[in-house]
Design a protein around this motif. Structure first.
Motif, mmCIF file in Angstrom:
data_model
loop_
_atom_site.group_PDB
_atom_site.id
_atom_site.type_symbol
_atom_site.label_atom_id
_atom_site.label_comp_id
_atom_site.label_asym_id
_atom_site.label_seq_id
_atom_site.Cartn_x
_atom_site.Cartn_y
_atom_site.Cartn_z
ATOM 1 N N SER A 6 0.819 -1.201 0.000
ATOM 2 C CA SER A 6 0.000 0.000 0.000
ATOM 3 C C SER A 6 0.851 1.249 0.000
ATOM 4 O O SER A 6 0.511 2.240 -0.646
ATOM 5 C CB SER A 6 -0.932 -0.004 1.230
ATOM 6 O OG SER A 6 -0.182 0.062 2.409
ATOM 7 N N PRO A 13 -6.108 1.841 0.854
ATOM 8 C CA PRO A 13 -7.530 1.566 0.725
ATOM 9 C C PRO A 13 -8.347 2.205 1.838
ATOM 10 O O PRO A 13 -7.839 2.448 2.934
ATOM 11 C CB PRO A 13 -7.599 0.029 0.803
ATOM 12 C CG PRO A 13 -6.219 -0.442 0.493
ATOM 13 C CD PRO A 13 -5.301 0.624 1.000
ATOM 14 N N ALA A 14 -9.622 2.465 1.543
ATOM 15 C CA ALA A 14 -10.520 2.985 2.568
ATOM 16 C C ALA A 14 -10.723 1.942 3.647
ATOM 17 O O ALA A 14 -10.629 0.737 3.411
ATOM 18 C CB ALA A 14 -11.865 3.363 1.937
ATOM 19 N N LEU A 15 -10.981 2.389 4.880
ATOM 20 C CA LEU A 15 -11.189 1.469 5.974
ATOM 21 C C LEU A 15 -12.543 0.778 5.845
ATOM 22 O O LEU A 15 -13.529 1.378 5.407
ATOM 23 C CB LEU A 15 -11.123 2.202 7.315
ATOM 24 C CG LEU A 15 -9.734 2.308 7.965
ATOM 25 C CD1 LEU A 15 -8.815 3.180 7.108
ATOM 26 C CD2 LEU A 15 -9.846 2.874 9.372
ATOM 27 N N SER A 16 -12.602 -0.498 6.241
ATOM 28 C CA SER A 16 -13.845 -1.258 6.235
ATOM 29 C C SER A 16 -14.588 -1.013 7.542
ATOM 30 O O SER A 16 -14.062 -0.388 8.474
ATOM 31 C CB SER A 16 -13.554 -2.751 6.068
ATOM 32 O OG SER A 16 -12.873 -3.241 7.216
ATOM 33 N N ALA A 17 -15.794 -1.560 7.653
ATOM 34 C CA ALA A 17 -16.569 -1.427 8.887
ATOM 35 C C ALA A 17 -15.831 -2.083 10.048
ATOM 36 O O ALA A 17 -15.843 -1.574 11.179
ATOM 37 C CB ALA A 17 -17.948 -2.057 8.698
ATOM 38 N N THR A 18 -15.170 -3.211 9.778
ATOM 39 C CA THR A 18 -14.390 -3.891 10.826
ATOM 40 C C THR A 18 -13.245 -3.010 11.303
ATOM 41 O O THR A 18 -12.976 -2.911 12.501
ATOM 42 C CB THR A 18 -13.832 -5.223 10.305
ATOM 43 O OG1 THR A 18 -14.924 -6.073 9.936
ATOM 44 C CG2 THR A 18 -12.988 -5.913 11.357
ATOM 45 N N ASP A 19 -12.559 -2.354 10.353
ATOM 46 C CA ASP A 19 -11.455 -1.463 10.708
ATOM 47 C C ASP A 19 -11.939 -0.325 11.601
ATOM 48 O O ASP A 19 -11.296 0.003 12.601
ATOM 49 C CB ASP A 19 -10.805 -0.880 9.449
ATOM 50 C CG ASP A 19 -10.140 -1.942 8.598
ATOM 51 O OD1 ASP A 19 -9.691 -2.945 9.161
ATOM 52 O OD2 ASP A 19 -10.091 -1.754 7.366
ATOM 53 N N TYR A 20 -13.083 0.263 11.252
ATOM 54 C CA TYR A 20 -13.613 1.353 12.064
ATOM 55 C C TYR A 20 -14.010 0.861 13.454
ATOM 56 O O TYR A 20 -13.855 1.576 14.451
ATOM 57 C CB TYR A 20 -14.814 2.000 11.380
ATOM 58 C CG TYR A 20 -14.431 3.006 10.323
ATOM 59 C CD1 TYR A 20 -13.828 4.214 10.674
ATOM 60 C CD2 TYR A 20 -14.679 2.756 8.974
ATOM 61 C CE1 TYR A 20 -13.478 5.150 9.712
ATOM 62 C CE2 TYR A 20 -14.326 3.677 8.000
ATOM 63 C CZ TYR A 20 -13.725 4.881 8.376
ATOM 64 O OH TYR A 20 -13.371 5.794 7.418
ATOM 65 N N ARG A 254 -3.914 -4.899 9.693
ATOM 66 C CA ARG A 254 -4.882 -4.677 8.618
ATOM 67 C C ARG A 254 -4.602 -3.408 7.818
ATOM 68 O O ARG A 254 -4.730 -3.387 6.595
ATOM 69 C CB ARG A 254 -6.312 -4.619 9.193
ATOM 70 C CG ARG A 254 -6.815 -5.932 9.751
ATOM 71 C CD ARG A 254 -8.140 -5.746 10.477
ATOM 72 N NE ARG A 254 -9.187 -5.304 9.564
ATOM 73 C CZ ARG A 254 -10.000 -6.132 8.902
ATOM 74 N NH1 ARG A 254 -9.888 -7.440 9.051
ATOM 75 N NH2 ARG A 254 -10.938 -5.665 8.093
ATOM 76 N N ILE A 255 -4.242 -2.305 8.505
ATOM 77 C CA ILE A 255 -4.131 -1.028 7.800
ATOM 78 C C ILE A 255 -2.747 -0.390 7.911
ATOM 79 O O ILE A 255 -2.526 0.684 7.357
ATOM 80 C CB ILE A 255 -5.190 -0.023 8.304
ATOM 81 C CG1 ILE A 255 -4.910 0.391 9.749
ATOM 82 C CG2 ILE A 255 -6.587 -0.598 8.157
ATOM 83 C CD1 ILE A 255 -5.848 1.491 10.260
ATOM 84 N N LYS A 304 -9.916 7.901 1.916
ATOM 85 C CA LYS A 304 -9.369 7.099 0.807
ATOM 86 C C LYS A 304 -8.576 7.992 -0.102
ATOM 87 O O LYS A 304 -9.023 9.045 -0.522
ATOM 88 C CB LYS A 304 -10.504 6.427 0.039
ATOM 89 C CG LYS A 304 -10.021 5.502 -1.076
ATOM 90 C CD LYS A 304 -11.186 4.822 -1.727
ATOM 91 C CE LYS A 304 -10.705 3.886 -2.843
ATOM 92 N NZ LYS A 304 -11.827 3.201 -3.492
#
Length: 305
Positions: A6, A13-20, A254-255, A304
């Motif tokens: 990345s 990438p934009a964060l997913s619901a899990t990431d938030y 993850r991020i 993003k």
């Protein structure tokens, strides 16, 4: 996703619901930890308080691991990684901060620890040659500047004498230790080892190191049997350690360290809100301006690109 991929591509990438969800759990759990830490500093030696914190946290993690049937059997080389996590994140980091808390205002502690996002950027570049984007770097600096403004009155009011300078040094060393642990955790996850066993063994080794350190220093392992001390110990062990670290280290894998580390810039905002309610913190123009900068940096870091 791969952290290096990345960053090398310049796209995150934009964060997913899990990431938030993980991000929110980390911020709120650590945001309330500063008020809880105040209940730990006093009669009991800092290393003893941190020792019992991670004895309890490790016990919870082992119970959870057995319940979920996580594999906890690893070779000695992997245990060296776990021992490194224990030394950097689950012992040294906190011991430095507990000692620093005896010398500095709690707001200044939060400000120093919020440097994590900036240190993570430099360490990721120095150790893994991960070049951060200009926007990510700017967001970290803006967020730190905002937190500094929010705690400006406390910083300006702190008399920089020998004790204050020592406290600042201890907290800086604690932050660097935490950041190095971030790098080791990210590297460990890349080998295929999941967060739960790594955290479980890391907390175990952290407690072992602290037990040895406290024994060598001749400390008494007795705790303060008051509601404040025991209540804060349980909160710090279960919520701030087990839940928060599981969330944060998952987020780290993850991020990436840069955006995950930014959680440590946001949680002082929560800590300040708690201080407003329970300690009568007075909001100033500098505090509101700082909050605006923190939120601006947050949007820059998480959007993003």
């Amino acid at each position: 996703m791969s952290v290096s991929t990345s960053i090398d591509s310049g796209q995150e990438p934009a964060l997913s619901a899990t990431d938030y969800g993980l991000y929110g759990a980390t911020v709120f759990a650590w945001g309330f930890s500063w008020i809880a830490m105040k209940g730990q500093v006093g009669i009991v030696a800092p290393e003893v308080s941190v020792f019992w914190r991670f004895v309890l946290a490790a016990a919870v993690m082992f119970g959870w691991s057995f319940f979920r049937r996580h594999n906890l059997r690893f070779g000695w080389r992997t245990h060296l990684r776990f021992a490194g996590l224990g030394a950097l994140i689950f012992s040294t980091n906190f011991t430095f901060f507990y000692y620093g808390a005896q010398l500095l205002p709690s707001g200044l502690l939060a400000v120093v620890f919020s440097l994590t996002s900036v240190f993570n950027l430099f360490l990721a570049f120095a150790l893994f040659r991960q070049k951060p984007s200009l926007a990510t770097f700017a967001a970290g600096l803006i967020g730190f500047g905002g937190v500094a403004l929010m705690f400006g009155p406390q910083i300006m009011g702190a008399e920089i004498d020998y004790q204050a300078a020592l406290g600042l040094l201890l907290c800086t060393l604690g932050t660097i230790s935490f950041c190095l642990g971030n790098m080791l955790s990210a590297s460990t996850q890349k080998t295929g080892i999941t967060v739960t066993p790594a955290t479980t063994w890391g907390m175990f080794y952290g407690a072992v190191f602290l037990g040895i350190f406290a024994t060598v220093r001749g400390n008494n392992f007795a705790v303060e049997w008051t509601f404040t001390y025991i209540g804060s110990l349980v909160y710090l062990a279960v919520v701030s350690s087990v839940i928060a670290f599981a969330s944060y280290l998952s987020l780290l894998g993850r991020i990436g360290s840069a955006r995950a580390g930014y959680a440590t810039v946001i949680f002082p905002v929560i800590a300040l809100a708690v201080s407003t309610v329970f300690e009568g913190y007075h909001w100033t123009g500098f505090a509101f301006a700082g909050l605006l900068l923190v939120l601006t940096g947050n949007v820059m870091m998480l959007k993003k690109r």
